[in-house]
Design a protein around this motif. Structure first.
Motif, PDB file in Angstrom:
ATOM      1  N   UNK A  10     -15.946  14.126 -43.772  1.00  0.00           N
ATOM      2  CA  UNK A  10     -16.323  15.047 -42.384  1.00  0.00           C
ATOM      3  C   UNK A  10     -17.606  15.362 -42.638  1.00  0.00           C
ATOM      4  N   UNK A  11     -17.766  16.001 -44.115  1.00  0.00           N
ATOM      5  CA  UNK A  11     -19.451  16.186 -44.404  1.00  0.00           C
ATOM      6  C   UNK A  11     -20.748  14.730 -43.676  1.00  0.00           C
ATOM      7  N   UNK A  12     -20.187  13.632 -44.281  1.00  0.00           N
ATOM      8  CA  UNK A  12     -21.208  12.448 -43.507  1.00  0.00           C
ATOM      9  C   UNK A  12     -20.970  12.446 -42.577  1.00  0.00           C
ATOM     10  N   UNK A  13     -19.745  12.685 -41.655  1.00  0.00           N
ATOM     11  CA  UNK A  13     -19.694  12.465 -40.694  1.00  0.00           C
ATOM     12  C   UNK A  13     -21.054  13.462 -39.493  1.00  0.00           C
ATOM     13  N   UNK A  14     -21.077  15.219 -40.177  1.00  0.00           N
ATOM     14  CA  UNK A  14     -20.891  16.004 -40.158  1.00  0.00           C
ATOM     15  C   UNK A  14     -22.755  15.947 -40.135  1.00  0.00           C
ATOM     16  N   UNK A  15     -23.464  15.146 -40.670  1.00  0.00           N
ATOM     17  CA  UNK A  15     -25.027  15.267 -41.688  1.00  0.00           C
ATOM     18  C   UNK A  15     -25.539  14.255 -40.690  1.00  0.00           C
ATOM     19  N   UNK A  16     -24.551  13.216 -40.477  1.00  0.00           N
ATOM     20  CA  UNK A  16     -25.033  11.899 -39.255  1.00  0.00           C
ATOM     21  C   UNK A  16     -25.156  12.310 -37.952  1.00  0.00           C
ATOM     22  N   UNK A  17     -24.502  13.296 -37.907  1.00  0.00           N
ATOM     23  CA  UNK A  17     -24.395  13.764 -36.505  1.00  0.00           C
ATOM     24  C   UNK A  17     -26.228  14.942 -36.174  1.00  0.00           C
ATOM     25  N   UNK A  19     -28.160  14.704 -38.187  1.00  0.00           N
ATOM     26  CA  UNK A  19     -29.368  13.523 -38.526  1.00  0.00           C
ATOM     27  C   UNK A  19     -29.924  12.309 -37.264  1.00  0.00           C
ATOM     28  N   UNK A  20     -28.929  13.025 -36.483  1.00  0.00           N
ATOM     29  CA  UNK A  20     -28.894  12.167 -35.404  1.00  0.00           C
ATOM     30  C   UNK A  20     -29.598  12.063 -33.999  1.00  0.00           C
ATOM     31  N   UNK A  21     -29.962  13.637 -34.167  1.00  0.00           N
ATOM     32  CA  UNK A  21     -30.696  14.282 -33.381  1.00  0.00           C
ATOM     33  C   UNK A  21     -32.508  14.024 -33.021  1.00  0.00           C
ATOM     34  N   UNK A  22     -32.988  13.302 -33.705  1.00  0.00           N
ATOM     35  CA  UNK A  22     -34.154  13.466 -33.455  1.00  0.00           C
ATOM     36  C   UNK A  22     -33.859  11.631 -33.555  1.00  0.00           C
ATOM     37  N   UNK A  23     -32.785  10.750 -33.551  1.00  0.00           N
ATOM     38  CA  UNK A  23     -32.976   9.270 -33.415  1.00  0.00           C
ATOM     39  C   UNK A  23     -33.826   8.931 -32.243  1.00  0.00           C
ATOM     40  N   UNK A  24     -34.745   7.954 -32.356  1.00  0.00           N
ATOM     41  CA  UNK A  24     -35.594   7.494 -31.220  1.00  0.00           C
ATOM     42  C   UNK A  24     -34.924   6.529 -30.085  1.00  0.00           C
ATOM     43  N   UNK A  25     -34.185   5.976 -30.501  1.00  0.00           N
ATOM     44  CA  UNK A  25     -33.139   6.179 -28.689  1.00  0.00           C
ATOM     45  C   UNK A  25     -32.652   6.747 -28.259  1.00  0.00           C
ATOM     46  N   UNK A  26     -32.524   8.016 -29.181  1.00  0.00           N
ATOM     47  CA  UNK A  26     -31.601   8.460 -28.285  1.00  0.00           C
ATOM     48  C   UNK A  26     -30.947   9.655 -28.958  1.00  0.00           C
ATOM     49  N   UNK A  28     -27.684  10.737 -27.620  1.00  0.00           N
ATOM     50  CA  UNK A  28     -26.404  10.534 -26.775  1.00  0.00           C
ATOM     51  C   UNK A  28     -26.144   8.692 -27.330  1.00  0.00           C
ATOM     52  N   UNK A  29     -27.092   8.422 -27.591  1.00  0.00           N
ATOM     53  CA  UNK A  29     -27.028   6.871 -28.090  1.00  0.00           C
ATOM     54  C   UNK A  29     -26.479   6.960 -29.372  1.00  0.00           C
ATOM     55  N   UNK A  30     -26.340   7.600 -30.252  1.00  0.00           N
ATOM     56  CA  UNK A  30     -26.580   7.963 -32.203  1.00  0.00           C
ATOM     57  C   UNK A  30     -25.434   7.968 -31.851  1.00  0.00           C
ATOM     58  N   UNK A  31     -24.535   9.046 -31.354  1.00  0.00           N
ATOM     59  CA  UNK A  31     -23.661   9.583 -30.809  1.00  0.00           C
ATOM     60  C   UNK A  31     -22.384   8.873 -30.458  1.00  0.00           C
ATOM     61  N   UNK A  32     -22.847   7.990 -29.533  1.00  0.00           N
ATOM     62  CA  UNK A  32     -21.651   6.859 -29.440  1.00  0.00           C
ATOM     63  C   UNK A  32     -21.356   5.603 -30.335  1.00  0.00           C
ATOM     64  N   UNK A  33     -22.528   5.351 -31.358  1.00  0.00           N
ATOM     65  CA  UNK A  33     -22.459   4.300 -31.897  1.00  0.00           C
ATOM     66  C   UNK A  33     -21.914   5.182 -33.064  1.00  0.00           C
ATOM     67  N   UNK A  62     -29.622   8.158 -45.690  1.00  0.00           N
ATOM     68  CA  UNK A  62     -31.013   7.687 -46.346  1.00  0.00           C
ATOM     69  C   UNK A  62     -32.020   7.137 -45.719  1.00  0.00           C
ATOM     70  N   UNK A  63     -31.247   6.170 -45.297  1.00  0.00           N
ATOM     71  CA  UNK A  63     -33.041   5.189 -44.008  1.00  0.00           C
ATOM     72  C   UNK A  63     -32.960   6.073 -43.326  1.00  0.00           C
ATOM     73  N   UNK A  64     -32.418   6.637 -42.356  1.00  0.00           N
ATOM     74  CA  UNK A  64     -32.391   7.696 -41.369  1.00  0.00           C
ATOM     75  C   UNK A  64     -33.574   8.655 -41.910  1.00  0.00           C
TER      76      UNK A  64
END
Length: 85
Positions: A10-17, A19-26, A28-33, A62-64
């Motif tokens: 759960x912590x991993x999912x929330x953290x990735x979610x 971090x995904x707010x600033x993803x270059x492709x958007x 919504x794209x990151x959230x779906x993936x 770490x990569x993000x």
């Protein structure tokens, strides 16, 4: 899934979610993936495999962070330094 592992996932999912707010492709794209990646592995019950998947998720975090840092560095460099010729 055991309780400590569930908390890690759960912590991993929330953290990735987050971090995904600033993803270059958007976002919504990151959230779906992200959702499809977690749904693909939802039936994994072996604690050792779950730990491996969590470790891979930490690597992705770490990569993000490195991607975002590099993007900010390039923007600052472009603002304050003259282009190299």
């Amino acid at each position: 899934m055991a309780d400590p592992l569930r908390g890690q996932v759960m912590r991993l999912y929330k953290t990735l979610l987050y971090l995904g707010r600033e993803y270059p492709q958007g976002a919504a794209y990151f959230r779906g993936r992200l959702k499809s990646a977690f749904m693909k592995n939802k039936d994994v019950t072996d604690p050792e495999n779950i730990q491996k998947l969590v470790a891979r998720g930490d690597f992705v975090i770490k990569e993000l962070e490195a991607l975002y840092f590099l993007r900010k560095y390039r923007a600052m460099k472009k603002r304050y330094y003259e282009p190299e010729k």
